[in-house]
Design a protein around this motif. Structure first.
Motif, short mmCIF file in Angstrom:
data_model
loop_
_atom_site.label_atom_id
_atom_site.label_comp_id
_atom_site.label_asym_id
_atom_site.label_seq_id
_atom_site.Cartn_x
_atom_site.Cartn_y
_atom_site.Cartn_z
N ALA A 1 0.67 -1.23 0.39
CA ALA A 1 0.19 0.05 0.11
C ALA A 1 0.82 1.58 -0.19
O ALA A 1 0.15 2.26 -0.50
N ARG A 2 1.96 1.34 0.45
CA ARG A 2 2.88 2.43 0.10
C ARG A 2 3.71 2.39 -0.70
O ARG A 2 4.64 3.16 -0.64
N GLN A 3 3.55 1.64 -2.02
CA GLN A 3 4.47 1.74 -2.46
C GLN A 3 4.48 3.30 -3.33
O GLN A 3 3.19 3.83 -3.61
N PRO A 4 5.53 3.74 -3.95
CA PRO A 4 5.22 4.82 -4.50
C PRO A 4 4.54 4.97 -5.54
O PRO A 4 3.46 5.99 -4.82
N LEU A 5 4.52 4.25 -6.81
CA LEU A 5 3.49 4.99 -8.22
C LEU A 5 1.62 4.25 -7.15
O LEU A 5 0.66 4.95 -7.06
N ALA A 6 1.65 3.13 -5.77
CA ALA A 6 -0.07 3.11 -5.71
C ALA A 6 -0.10 4.77 -4.94
O ALA A 6 -0.96 4.43 -5.15
N ILE A 7 1.04 5.57 -3.95
CA ILE A 7 0.48 6.09 -3.33
C ILE A 7 -0.08 7.37 -4.29
O ILE A 7 -0.52 8.34 -4.36
N THR A 8 1.11 7.33 -4.91
CA THR A 8 0.68 8.73 -6.59
C THR A 8 -0.83 8.37 -6.93
O THR A 8 -1.70 9.45 -7.34
N VAL A 9 -1.39 7.18 -6.85
CA VAL A 9 -2.63 6.93 -7.70
C VAL A 9 -4.00 7.38 -6.87
O VAL A 9 -4.62 7.54 -7.31
N LEU A 10 -3.44 6.71 -5.45
CA LEU A 10 -3.93 7.44 -4.57
C LEU A 10 -4.98 8.76 -4.78
O LEU A 10 -5.38 9.55 -4.38
N ILE A 11 -4.00 9.10 -5.00
CA ILE A 11 -3.38 11.18 -4.28
C ILE A 11 -3.75 12.01 -5.82
O ILE A 11 -5.07 12.39 -4.91
N VAL A 12 -3.56 11.25 -6.63
CA VAL A 12 -4.28 11.10 -7.96
C VAL A 12 -6.29 11.07 -8.10
O VAL A 12 -6.48 12.07 -8.36
N ILE B 1 -8.31 11.14 -5.20
CA ILE B 1 -8.49 12.17 -4.39
C ILE B 1 -8.51 13.38 -5.08
O ILE B 1 -9.62 14.05 -4.97
N ILE B 2 -7.78 13.86 -5.37
CA ILE B 2 -7.82 15.37 -6.15
C ILE B 2 -8.69 15.22 -7.89
O ILE B 2 -8.92 16.25 -7.51
N ALA B 3 -8.54 14.35 -8.36
CA ALA B 3 -9.31 14.28 -9.52
C ALA B 3 -10.63 14.54 -9.02
O ALA B 3 -11.80 14.84 -9.07
N GLY B 4 -11.38 13.28 -8.42
CA GLY B 4 -12.48 13.43 -7.50
C GLY B 4 -13.07 14.65 -6.68
O GLY B 4 -14.56 14.75 -7.15
N LEU B 5 -11.98 15.33 -6.30
CA LEU B 5 -12.25 16.64 -5.34
C LEU B 5 -12.85 17.66 -6.02
O LEU B 5 -13.16 18.76 -5.88
N TRP C 1 -17.02 11.64 -9.90
CA TRP C 1 -16.78 9.84 -10.48
C TRP C 1 -15.35 9.21 -10.59
O TRP C 1 -15.38 8.63 -10.52
N LEU C 2 -14.97 10.23 -10.12
CA LEU C 2 -13.17 9.88 -10.91
C LEU C 2 -12.84 9.17 -9.41
O LEU C 2 -12.22 8.66 -9.46
N LEU C 3 -12.96 9.45 -8.59
CA LEU C 3 -12.94 9.39 -6.92
C LEU C 3 -13.35 7.71 -7.00
O LEU C 3 -11.96 7.13 -6.87
N PRO C 4 -14.67 7.45 -7.10
CA PRO C 4 -14.34 6.13 -6.37
C PRO C 4 -13.72 5.24 -7.83
O PRO C 4 -13.16 3.87 -7.74
N LEU C 5 -13.67 5.84 -9.08
CA LEU C 5 -12.39 4.66 -10.32
C LEU C 5 -11.11 4.77 -9.99
O LEU C 5 -10.42 3.60 -10.11
N GLY C 6 -10.33 6.43 -9.65
CA GLY C 6 -9.52 5.69 -8.74
C GLY C 6 -8.62 4.42 -7.73
O GLY C 6 -7.84 4.32 -7.39
N LEU C 7 -10.48 4.91 -7.04
CA LEU C 7 -10.13 3.93 -5.63
C LEU C 7 -10.40 2.94 -6.61
O LEU C 7 -8.75 2.08 -5.90
N LEU C 8 -10.89 2.53 -7.53
CA LEU C 8 -10.33 0.59 -8.19
C LEU C 8 -9.13 0.90 -8.47
O LEU C 8 -8.45 -0.26 -8.65
N ALA C 9 -8.32 1.37 -9.16
CA ALA C 9 -7.19 1.10 -9.26
C ALA C 9 -5.99 1.00 -8.91
O ALA C 9 -5.49 0.27 -8.11
N TYR C 10 -5.93 2.15 -7.46
CA TYR C 10 -5.57 2.17 -6.45
C TYR C 10 -5.22 0.49 -5.84
O TYR C 10 -5.35 -0.39 -5.61
#
Length: 250
Positions: free
Chosen positions: A10-21, A23-27, A32-41
């Motif tokens: 969960a703390r891999q740099p790439l995974a963290i980057t996907v999670l941050i992107v 959250i930012i995109a969803g907000l 709808w980008l938030l659940p999509l990004g969380l699914l990718a994470y």
């Protein structure tokens, strides 16, 4: 599920980057980008949980703090040793099946050698710094001055003190010469570790194509060679500790 592995994934740099992107995109862009990004994470975590390299990393105990190497010479040697050890660990973890169970202990032995190499390099840089601080010409000049004083004095007490001073100066010169020898031995020992791990890496790659019986026999031989090398290093470390204490370098 292994909690350590889950946290590591969960703390891999790439995974963290996907999670941050996500959250930012969803907000800021579309909700709808938030659940999509969380699914990718979540999918990244799911597939990473099967990564043999991460599985091997998660099962290891926390690493002990390593000394900070400032000597360019010893740092370069350690970096080469560490890169080879990481390749061995990766090759062993990627073997899979029964062969991985044979090779992973060898990877662990390689990690132990890296830790020993760090300690050895740290002592090498201690000697290096000490030798750089010693004015050898002044020591020789001190002895010459003491010799002149001894020839010029008739007082027994003064002569005794000068003799003891001269003996101490000679002892320091000898210690410096010994440390010159030891720093060469440390460098040679690190070269030996690097060459041995290079051979082990080649063995692990070769064994991944061997049958189980051959692999078992060969891995046993590799393990014994690494154990012998570690024993040699332990003995050398003990001798080196004594030499450092005697010289006053530490």
């Amino acid at each position: 599920m292994n909690t350590t592995l889950l946290l590591l994934v969960a703390r891999q740099p790439l995974a963290i980057t996907v999670l941050i992107v996500a959250i930012i995109a969803g907000l800021t862009i579309a909700l709808w980008l938030l659940p999509l990004g969380l699914l990718a994470y979540a999918l990244m975590i799911f597939f990473s949980l099967r990564d043999p390299v991460l599985i091997d990393a998660a099962r290891r105990p926390p690493p002990t703090p390593r000394p900070r190497l400032t000597s360019p010479t010893f740092r370069a040697q350690i970096e080469a040793i560490e890169r080879t050890q990481q390749e061995i660990a990766r090759s062993a973890a990627q073997a899979g099946g029964p062969l991985a169970r044979l090779l992973l202990p060898i990877a662990d032995q390689g990690r132990e050698l890296v830790e020993e190499a760090y300690l050895l390099a740290d002592k090498g840089q201690i000697i290096e710094r000490y030798l750089a601080s010693v004015d050898r010409r002044k020591l020789e000049q001190d002895i010459a001055t003491i010799d002149r004083q001894m020839r010029a004095t008739q007082d027994p007490y003064t002569l005794t003190q000068l003799e003891e001073t001269r003996r101490a100066r000679l002892e320091k010169i000898q210690n410096v010469r010994d440390l010159d020898t030891y720093i060469g031995r440390i460098s040679a020992q690190l070269q030996n570790i690097s060459a041995s791990l290079d051979n082990v890496l080649a063995e692990t790659v070769r064994l991944r194509t061997a049958d189980a019986a051959s692999a078992s026999s060969a891995t046993g031989q590799v393990a014994r060679r690494l154990a012998d090398l570690k024993s040699d290093m332990d003995a050398f470390q003990a001798v080196l500790d004594t030499a450092l204490a005697r010289s006053g370098a530490v």
